[in-house]
Write a protein that holds these residues in place. Structure first.
Motif, PDB file in Angstrom:
ATOM      1  N   ALA A   1       0.828  -1.214   0.000  1.00 55.68           N
ATOM      2  CA  ALA A   1       0.000   0.000   0.000  1.00 55.68           C
ATOM      3  C   ALA A   1       0.857   1.257   0.000  1.00 55.68           C
ATOM      4  O   ALA A   1       0.550   2.222  -0.700  1.00 55.68           O
TER       5      ALA A   1
ATOM      6  N   LYS B   1      -7.408  -9.220   5.124  1.00 55.02           N
ATOM      7  CA  LYS B   1      -8.524  -8.294   5.313  1.00 55.02           C
ATOM      8  C   LYS B   1      -7.969  -7.032   5.935  1.00 55.02           C
ATOM      9  O   LYS B   1      -7.278  -7.078   6.942  1.00 55.02           O
ATOM     10  N   ARG B   2      -8.232  -5.909   5.326  1.00 52.90           N
ATOM     11  CA  ARG B   2      -7.726  -4.624   5.806  1.00 52.90           C
ATOM     12  C   ARG B   2      -8.713  -4.018   6.786  1.00 52.90           C
ATOM     13  O   ARG B   2      -9.511  -3.157   6.453  1.00 52.90           O
ATOM     14  N   LEU B   3      -8.649  -4.520   8.005  1.00 52.63           N
ATOM     15  CA  LEU B   3      -9.464  -4.037   9.106  1.00 52.63           C
ATOM     16  C   LEU B   3      -8.541  -3.616  10.228  1.00 52.63           C
ATOM     17  O   LEU B   3      -7.540  -4.280  10.489  1.00 52.63           O
ATOM     18  N   PRO B   4      -8.836  -2.530  10.906  1.00 51.75           N
ATOM     19  CA  PRO B   4      -7.955  -2.121  12.003  1.00 51.75           C
ATOM     20  C   PRO B   4      -8.016  -3.119  13.161  1.00 51.75           C
ATOM     21  O   PRO B   4      -9.084  -3.645  13.486  1.00 51.75           O
TER      22      PRO B   4
ATOM     23  N   SER C   1      -5.755   3.488   9.140  1.00 49.12           N
ATOM     24  CA  SER C   1      -6.894   2.751   8.591  1.00 49.12           C
ATOM     25  C   SER C   1      -7.349   3.361   7.273  1.00 49.12           C
ATOM     26  O   SER C   1      -7.670   2.644   6.326  1.00 49.12           O
ATOM     27  N   ARG C   2      -7.387   4.688   7.213  1.00 50.46           N
ATOM     28  CA  ARG C   2      -7.823   5.378   5.993  1.00 50.46           C
ATOM     29  C   ARG C   2      -6.921   5.021   4.813  1.00 50.46           C
ATOM     30  O   ARG C   2      -7.370   4.943   3.676  1.00 50.46           O
ATOM     31  N   LEU C   3      -5.641   4.771   5.070  1.00 55.96           N
ATOM     32  CA  LEU C   3      -4.700   4.402   4.015  1.00 55.96           C
ATOM     33  C   LEU C   3      -4.667   2.893   3.744  1.00 55.96           C
ATOM     34  O   LEU C   3      -3.857   2.429   2.951  1.00 55.96           O
ATOM     35  N   ASP C   4      -5.529   2.131   4.424  1.00 54.83           N
ATOM     36  CA  ASP C   4      -5.568   0.669   4.282  1.00 54.83           C
ATOM     37  C   ASP C   4      -4.222   0.025   4.595  1.00 54.83           C
ATOM     38  O   ASP C   4      -3.790  -0.917   3.937  1.00 54.83           O
ATOM     39  N   LEU C   5      -3.549   0.543   5.619  1.00 57.70           N
ATOM     40  CA  LEU C   5      -2.249  -0.003   5.990  1.00 57.70           C
ATOM     41  C   LEU C   5      -2.328  -1.037   7.105  1.00 57.70           C
ATOM     42  O   LEU C   5      -1.332  -1.680   7.407  1.00 57.70           O
TER      43      LEU C   5
ATOM     44  N   LYS D   1      -4.052  -4.322   9.352  1.00 58.78           N
ATOM     45  CA  LYS D   1      -4.824  -5.560   9.387  1.00 58.78           C
ATOM     46  C   LYS D   1      -4.776  -6.074  10.821  1.00 58.78           C
ATOM     47  O   LYS D   1      -3.923  -5.643  11.604  1.00 58.78           O
TER      48      LYS D   1
ATOM     49  N   ASP E   1      -1.491  -6.894  12.552  1.00 57.16           N
ATOM     50  CA  ASP E   1      -0.545  -5.834  12.906  1.00 57.16           C
ATOM     51  C   ASP E   1      -0.665  -5.387  14.365  1.00 57.16           C
ATOM     52  O   ASP E   1       0.040  -4.484  14.794  1.00 57.16           O
TER      53      ASP E   1
END
Length: 151
Positions: free
Chosen positions: A9, A34-37, A60-64, A66, A69
């Protein structure tokens, strides 16, 4: 050792075009996590929880982020909390202490310095350093590629 690889990303945000990195090479998107915080661990200190709440929306807004992390983000936040606590202690008690051997640096000075290094290391993994911020800004949508004479 060499440089730490950046998440796909971040490479795409800084890249030259659709699916390309800064050198114009195609970026492998990697595994389809899955890109979820992640949720913060319950054991984190209050200062670390405050830092978690501060950085989570932007990451989260940048989809960084998961869920996997969580540990790395918790380590970053706790390094921040240690840095803050040590810095506050130095502010309250001073840079030095009086000991039998004479005047010595306050132990919290070393703790703050060490926590700062750890903090910068973890921050770089999440794109939270000033240099990464500038790189992200360069890769952001300028709202009009055709009007940009430097594109």
């Amino acid at each position: 050792m060499g440089r730490t690889a950046q998440p796909a990303a971040l490479k795409l945000i800084k890249g030259r075009g659709e699916g390309k990195d800064t050198a114009g090479r195609p970026v492998n998107p990697g595994p389809a996590f899955k890109r979820l915080p992640p949720n913060p661990p319950s054991w984190m200190s209050s200062e670390a929880k405050a830092e978690w709440k501060r950085v989570l929306p932007g990451l989260s807004r940048l989809d960084l982020l998961k869920p996997e992390d969580r540990a790395a983000l918790a380590a970053y936040c706790e390094a921040w909390a240690t840095f803050v606590a040590a810095t506050r202690q130095v502010q309250e008690e001073g840079l030095t202490i009086n000991a039998k051997q004479g005047t010595l640096p306050h132990p919290a000075v070393g703790i703050a310095r060490s926590a700062g290094r750890e903090l910068r290391s973890w921050a770089a993994h999440f794109g939270l350093t000033p240099s990464t911020e500038q790189a992200l800004a360069r890769g952001a949508d300028d709202g009009g590629e055709e009007d940009n004479p430097f594109a």
